[in-house]
Design a protein around this motif. Structure first.
Motif, PDB file in Angstrom:
ATOM      1  N   TYR A 137       4.161  -5.646  -1.295  1.00 52.54           N
ATOM      2  CA  TYR A 137       3.044  -5.164  -2.297  1.00 52.54           C
ATOM      3  C   TYR A 137       2.897  -3.543  -2.031  1.00 52.54           C
ATOM      4  O   TYR A 137       2.451  -3.037  -1.081  1.00 52.54           O
ATOM      5  CB  TYR A 137       1.515  -5.850  -1.855  1.00 52.54           C
ATOM      6  CG  TYR A 137       0.419  -5.652  -2.343  1.00 52.54           C
ATOM      7  CD1 TYR A 137      -0.347  -4.420  -2.372  1.00 52.54           C
ATOM      8  CD2 TYR A 137      -0.182  -6.512  -3.406  1.00 52.54           C
ATOM      9  CE1 TYR A 137      -1.434  -4.284  -3.179  1.00 52.54           C
ATOM     10  CE2 TYR A 137      -1.321  -6.373  -3.954  1.00 52.54           C
ATOM     11  CZ  TYR A 137      -1.853  -5.303  -3.775  1.00 52.54           C
ATOM     12  OH  TYR A 137      -3.192  -4.987  -4.730  1.00 52.54           O
ATOM     13  N   THR A 148       1.214   0.033  -3.936  1.00 50.47           N
ATOM     14  CA  THR A 148       0.406   0.669  -5.261  1.00 50.47           C
ATOM     15  C   THR A 148       1.165   2.172  -5.479  1.00 50.47           C
ATOM     16  O   THR A 148       1.201   2.693  -4.816  1.00 50.47           O
ATOM     17  CB  THR A 148      -1.109   0.751  -4.976  1.00 50.47           C
ATOM     18  OG1 THR A 148      -1.415   1.426  -3.740  1.00 50.47           O
ATOM     19  CG2 THR A 148      -1.783  -0.818  -4.529  1.00 50.47           C
ATOM     20  N   ARG A 177       5.055  -5.350 -12.250  1.00 45.96           N
ATOM     21  CA  ARG A 177       4.099  -4.225 -12.203  1.00 45.96           C
ATOM     22  C   ARG A 177       2.845  -4.826 -12.940  1.00 45.96           C
ATOM     23  O   ARG A 177       2.953  -5.272 -14.142  1.00 45.96           O
ATOM     24  CB  ARG A 177       4.837  -3.085 -12.907  1.00 45.96           C
ATOM     25  CG  ARG A 177       5.881  -2.214 -12.287  1.00 45.96           C
ATOM     26  CD  ARG A 177       6.238  -1.040 -12.915  1.00 45.96           C
ATOM     27  NE  ARG A 177       7.263  -1.684 -13.731  1.00 45.96           N
ATOM     28  CZ  ARG A 177       7.545  -1.051 -15.052  1.00 45.96           C
ATOM     29  NH1 ARG A 177       6.555  -0.072 -15.616  1.00 45.96           N
ATOM     30  NH2 ARG A 177       8.698  -1.588 -15.751  1.00 45.96           N
ATOM     31  N   ILE A 178       1.599  -4.582 -12.268  1.00 52.19           N
ATOM     32  CA  ILE A 178       0.539  -4.968 -12.720  1.00 52.19           C
ATOM     33  C   ILE A 178      -0.694  -3.640 -12.550  1.00 52.19           C
ATOM     34  O   ILE A 178      -0.714  -3.243 -11.644  1.00 52.19           O
ATOM     35  CB  ILE A 178      -0.145  -6.025 -11.925  1.00 52.19           C
ATOM     36  CG1 ILE A 178       1.108  -7.195 -11.950  1.00 52.19           C
ATOM     37  CG2 ILE A 178      -1.230  -6.655 -12.243  1.00 52.19           C
ATOM     38  CD1 ILE A 178       0.535  -8.530 -10.972  1.00 52.19           C
ATOM     39  N   THR A 209      -3.975  -1.806 -12.422  1.00 48.10           N
ATOM     40  CA  THR A 209      -5.310  -2.135 -11.459  1.00 48.10           C
ATOM     41  C   THR A 209      -6.117  -0.799 -11.390  1.00 48.10           C
ATOM     42  O   THR A 209      -5.774   0.340 -12.016  1.00 48.10           O
ATOM     43  CB  THR A 209      -4.815  -2.506 -10.017  1.00 48.10           C
ATOM     44  OG1 THR A 209      -5.832  -2.959  -9.327  1.00 48.10           O
ATOM     45  CG2 THR A 209      -4.303  -1.173  -9.380  1.00 48.10           C
ATOM     46  N   SER A 267      -8.395   0.896  -8.586  1.00 49.77           N
ATOM     47  CA  SER A 267      -8.353   0.976  -6.916  1.00 49.77           C
ATOM     48  C   SER A 267      -9.849   1.712  -6.879  1.00 49.77           C
ATOM     49  O   SER A 267      -9.949   2.777  -7.187  1.00 49.77           O
ATOM     50  CB  SER A 267      -7.405   1.599  -6.518  1.00 49.77           C
ATOM     51  OG  SER A 267      -6.300   0.933  -6.685  1.00 49.77           O
ATOM     52  N   GLU A 278      -4.366   2.592 -11.222  1.00 50.77           N
ATOM     53  CA  GLU A 278      -3.056   2.551 -10.421  1.00 50.77           C
ATOM     54  C   GLU A 278      -2.445   1.502 -10.942  1.00 50.77           C
ATOM     55  O   GLU A 278      -2.693   0.853 -11.665  1.00 50.77           O
ATOM     56  CB  GLU A 278      -3.327   2.440  -8.675  1.00 50.77           C
ATOM     57  CG  GLU A 278      -3.904   3.634  -8.185  1.00 50.77           C
ATOM     58  CD  GLU A 278      -3.791   3.613  -6.569  1.00 50.77           C
ATOM     59  OE1 GLU A 278      -4.187   2.654  -6.005  1.00 50.77           O
ATOM     60  OE2 GLU A 278      -3.101   4.520  -6.029  1.00 50.77           O
ATOM     61  N   VAL A 299      -0.248  -1.923  -9.236  1.00 48.79           N
ATOM     62  CA  VAL A 299       0.484  -2.853  -8.202  1.00 48.79           C
ATOM     63  C   VAL A 299       1.844  -3.225  -8.392  1.00 48.79           C
ATOM     64  O   VAL A 299       2.151  -3.528  -9.566  1.00 48.79           O
ATOM     65  CB  VAL A 299      -0.362  -3.927  -8.110  1.00 48.79           C
ATOM     66  CG1 VAL A 299       0.176  -4.981  -7.105  1.00 48.79           C
ATOM     67  CG2 VAL A 299      -1.819  -3.628  -7.626  1.00 48.79           C
ATOM     68  N   LEU A 307       4.870  -5.562  -7.242  1.00 49.25           N
ATOM     69  CA  LEU A 307       5.248  -6.561  -6.446  1.00 49.25           C
ATOM     70  C   LEU A 307       6.699  -6.817  -6.582  1.00 49.25           C
ATOM     71  O   LEU A 307       7.250  -7.245  -7.222  1.00 49.25           O
ATOM     72  CB  LEU A 307       4.491  -8.099  -6.891  1.00 49.25           C
ATOM     73  CG  LEU A 307       2.791  -7.851  -6.842  1.00 49.25           C
ATOM     74  CD1 LEU A 307       2.193  -8.844  -7.559  1.00 49.25           C
ATOM     75  CD2 LEU A 307       2.614  -7.971  -5.277  1.00 49.25           C
ATOM     76  N   PRO A 365       1.225   6.004   1.413  1.00 45.76           N
ATOM     77  CA  PRO A 365       1.197   4.892   0.365  1.00 45.76           C
ATOM     78  C   PRO A 365       0.802   3.468   1.015  1.00 45.76           C
ATOM     79  O   PRO A 365       1.103   3.199   2.094  1.00 45.76           O
ATOM     80  CB  PRO A 365       2.573   4.685  -0.089  1.00 45.76           C
ATOM     81  CG  PRO A 365       3.480   5.409   0.851  1.00 45.76           C
ATOM     82  CD  PRO A 365       2.804   6.140   1.773  1.00 45.76           C
ATOM     83  N   CYS A 366       0.327   2.650   0.345  1.00 46.96           N
ATOM     84  CA  CYS A 366       0.030   1.178   0.508  1.00 46.96           C
ATOM     85  C   CYS A 366       1.402   0.458   0.359  1.00 46.96           C
ATOM     86  O   CYS A 366       1.874   0.213  -0.785  1.00 46.96           O
ATOM     87  CB  CYS A 366      -1.019   0.697  -0.462  1.00 46.96           C
ATOM     88  SG  CYS A 366      -1.091  -1.115  -0.526  1.00 46.96           S
ATOM     89  N   ILE A 367       2.034  -0.025   1.579  1.00 49.67           N
ATOM     90  CA  ILE A 367       3.194  -0.725   1.257  1.00 49.67           C
ATOM     91  C   ILE A 367       3.006  -1.954   2.490  1.00 49.67           C
ATOM     92  O   ILE A 367       2.811  -1.687   3.603  1.00 49.67           O
ATOM     93  CB  ILE A 367       4.380  -0.121   1.792  1.00 49.67           C
ATOM     94  CG1 ILE A 367       4.415   1.277   1.088  1.00 49.67           C
ATOM     95  CG2 ILE A 367       5.568  -0.772   1.808  1.00 49.67           C
ATOM     96  CD1 ILE A 367       5.759   2.018   1.569  1.00 49.67           C
TER      97      ILE A 367
END
Lengths: 107, 107, 107
Positions: free
Chosen positions: B5, B7, B31-32, B34, B36, B49, B51, B53, B77-79
């Motif tokens: 996951y 972003t 890719r979705i 979103t 944040s 942003e 997301v 997957l 980054p969010c990983i």
């Protein structure tokens, strides 16, 4: 690290996300529009909802769940906990720094 | 099997997805879009942003994480890594066939 | 409790969601539009798809997977199982009540 999966009506999603971040129960919340299919009173419904993915920590999870219950319009909301098997170390550290159990006060 | 996951800013998401698939670090990436919500410098922000997957395998995860760090515009980054408890066997086999550690070359 | 991650072509997603809920294989299904990046015949593709997140229980998972295989247009669909480490008790109870292995009949 923990991601909490919540669904809410579109008009409530931003408020729930804001409360969780302001009260340091989540480091960040990703909101995603969704269509929910479910059965109610024998009929199949397709409602517009929003999925909230709240990024938090193990220590704060129980408090986050209670707070969502308090502010969510539904009596039985979808609140699910998914545990990550790993997260980028620097991102996990940031999450730990900005979330705090029983903080209550916003900045 | 593993889902990663991530972003990213909207203008970077397709490039990141393409690199991961081209370099066989992910079999596919969903890719979705979103929104944040997070706190920065004492203010609550709501940013657009995406997301990502990324569907990958255990053997490739560490390399995928490093590669995202290299090409992502953010320093932290969010990983996050979520492990699936099961996947359809034929789909899991396909993922194993099209992902390859340290491949580097695209087709 | 279990969340099943499925991807499908946009024109098939509502039908798959409806069958799973009607046949009590899922308590509810969240559908989310996505763009999927993947490699096929040496080319990178970016297709519009839908992610279905089916909320079900351990006892029904195998049947749900088989049923999706039966009704999905792809030969090797993405069907992945994520187990929740916790779910709000009342929500988990509701899921248990409305899902039923081998029910087959709709209400």
């Amino acid at each position: 690290m923990t991601t909490v999966y919540i669904t809410a009506p579109p008009e409530e999603a931003e408020r729930i996300a804001r409360v969780l971040v302001e009260e340091r129960l989540a480091a960040c919340v990703n909101r995603i529009p969704t269509t929910s299919t479910y059965r109610w009173d024998g009929e199949i419904h397709h409602d517009d909802e929003v999925v909230l993915l709240a990024k938090t920590t193990d220590t704060v999870y129980a408090e986050l769940e209670n707070r969502v219950l308090e502010i969510h319009p539904h009596e039985v909301p979808c609140i699910e906990r998914f545990d990550e098997s790993h997260a980028l170390e620097s991102f996990a550290e940031w999450r730990g720094e900005v979330t705090q159990p029983s903080s209550g006060e916003s900045d």
